[in-house]
Design a protein around this motif. Structure first.
Motif, PDB file in Angstrom:
ATOM      1  N   GLY A  12       0.824  -1.199   0.000  1.00  0.00           N
ATOM      2  CA  GLY A  12       0.000   0.000   0.000  1.00  0.00           C
ATOM      3  C   GLY A  12       0.855   1.245   0.000  1.00  0.00           C
ATOM      4  N   ILE A  14       0.473   5.923   0.314  1.00  0.00           N
ATOM      5  CA  ILE A  14      -0.294   7.162   0.357  1.00  0.00           C
ATOM      6  C   ILE A  14       0.599   8.280  -0.174  1.00  0.00           C
ATOM      7  CG2 ILE A  14       0.336   7.700   2.748  1.00  0.00           C
ATOM      8  CD1 ILE A  14      -2.534   8.885   3.059  1.00  0.00           C
ATOM      9  N   VAL A  16       0.662  12.421  -0.320  1.00  0.00           N
ATOM     10  CA  VAL A  16       0.076  13.654   0.220  1.00  0.00           C
ATOM     11  C   VAL A  16       0.855  14.840  -0.323  1.00  0.00           C
ATOM     12  CG1 VAL A  16      -0.418  14.935   2.336  1.00  0.00           C
ATOM     13  CG2 VAL A  16      -0.659  12.455   2.313  1.00  0.00           C
ATOM     14  N   VAL A  21      -4.707  14.651   0.153  1.00  0.00           N
ATOM     15  CA  VAL A  21      -4.362  13.249  -0.072  1.00  0.00           C
ATOM     16  C   VAL A  21      -4.614  13.020  -1.559  1.00  0.00           C
ATOM     17  CG1 VAL A  21      -4.960  10.839   0.398  1.00  0.00           C
ATOM     18  CG2 VAL A  21      -4.963  12.513   2.263  1.00  0.00           C
ATOM     19  N   GLN A  23      -3.448  10.321  -3.371  1.00  0.00           N
ATOM     20  CA  GLN A  23      -3.728   8.909  -3.617  1.00  0.00           C
ATOM     21  C   GLN A  23      -3.572   8.127  -2.318  1.00  0.00           C
ATOM     22  OE1 GLN A  23      -1.429   7.137  -6.791  1.00  0.00           O
ATOM     23  NE2 GLN A  23      -1.486   9.010  -7.982  1.00  0.00           N
ATOM     24  N   LEU A  24      -4.412   7.148  -2.146  1.00  0.00           N
ATOM     25  CA  LEU A  24      -4.267   6.159  -1.076  1.00  0.00           C
ATOM     26  C   LEU A  24      -4.679   4.837  -1.687  1.00  0.00           C
ATOM     27  CD1 LEU A  24      -3.809   5.155   1.803  1.00  0.00           C
ATOM     28  CD2 LEU A  24      -6.119   5.911   2.367  1.00  0.00           C
ATOM     29  N   TYR A  25      -3.752   3.888  -1.692  1.00  0.00           N
ATOM     30  CA  TYR A  25      -4.019   2.587  -2.295  1.00  0.00           C
ATOM     31  C   TYR A  25      -3.552   1.496  -1.350  1.00  0.00           C
ATOM     32  CZ  TYR A  25      -3.702  -1.591  -5.079  1.00  0.00           C
ATOM     33  OH  TYR A  25      -3.849  -2.874  -5.521  1.00  0.00           O
ATOM     34  N   GLY A  36      -4.250   0.735   5.991  1.00  0.00           N
ATOM     35  CA  GLY A  36      -4.737   1.987   5.419  1.00  0.00           C
ATOM     36  C   GLY A  36      -4.924   3.057   6.481  1.00  0.00           C
ATOM     37  N   LEU A  39      -1.459   4.328   7.469  1.00  0.00           N
ATOM     38  CA  LEU A  39      -0.918   5.202   6.428  1.00  0.00           C
ATOM     39  C   LEU A  39      -1.563   6.580   6.498  1.00  0.00           C
ATOM     40  CD1 LEU A  39      -0.780   2.803   3.347  1.00  0.00           C
ATOM     41  CD2 LEU A  39       1.184   3.942   4.411  1.00  0.00           C
ATOM     42  N   LEU A  40      -2.875   6.622   6.575  1.00  0.00           N
ATOM     43  CA  LEU A  40      -3.608   7.881   6.605  1.00  0.00           C
ATOM     44  C   LEU A  40      -3.242   8.696   7.839  1.00  0.00           C
ATOM     45  CD1 LEU A  40      -5.758   9.694   5.283  1.00  0.00           C
ATOM     46  CD2 LEU A  40      -7.477   8.427   6.611  1.00  0.00           C
ATOM     47  N   THR A  44      -0.856  12.283   7.648  1.00  0.00           N
ATOM     48  CA  THR A  44      -1.599  13.537   7.828  1.00  0.00           C
ATOM     49  C   THR A  44      -1.530  14.074   9.257  1.00  0.00           C
ATOM     50  OG1 THR A  44      -3.681  12.353   8.257  1.00  0.00           O
ATOM     51  CG2 THR A  44      -3.190  12.926   5.958  1.00  0.00           C
ATOM     52  N   TYR A  65     -13.213   6.623   4.861  1.00  0.00           N
ATOM     53  CA  TYR A  65     -12.935   8.029   5.157  1.00  0.00           C
ATOM     54  C   TYR A  65     -13.900   8.588   6.195  1.00  0.00           C
ATOM     55  CZ  TYR A  65      -9.731   7.870   1.236  1.00  0.00           C
ATOM     56  OH  TYR A  65      -8.692   7.555   0.389  1.00  0.00           O
TER      57      TYR A  65
END
Length: 94
Positions: A12, A14, A16, A21, A23-25, A36, A39-40, A44, A65
């Protein structure tokens, strides 16, 4: 860009840029394991406001989200993205 690795391979990432953001995969085989979310959160953590776009049809991403405190602020008709698909502007105010 921040990546998540497992077993020597990237599972995965991210990307920023500023407060966005881009992309986040996450590899579908690795969903539901908190990767995920980590990562987020890590990417951030220093931001006061975080923004992103999500396709309206991507219900899994929308749940993700919203679970992390993002709120829908605007709906788009797809005219401003490459795919031409209806999207949502999500914003998180920290």
């Amino acid at each position: 860009m921040t990546v998540a690795e497992a077993g020597g391979r990237i599972v995965g990432f991210i990307a920023v840029s500023g407060e966005w953001v881009e992309q986040l995969y996450l590899d579908p085989a690795w969903t539901g394991q908190g990767i995920g979310s980590r990562l987020l959160t890590q990417a951030t953590a220093s931001l006061q406001v975080v923004k992103l776009h999500c396709f309206q049809a991507n219900t899994g991403a929308r749940r993700f989200y919203e679970r992390h405190g993002f709120r829908a602020e605007a709906l788009g008709d797809g005219s401003t993205n490459e795919e031409g698909l209806p999207d949502i502007l999500y914003v998180l105010r920290c």
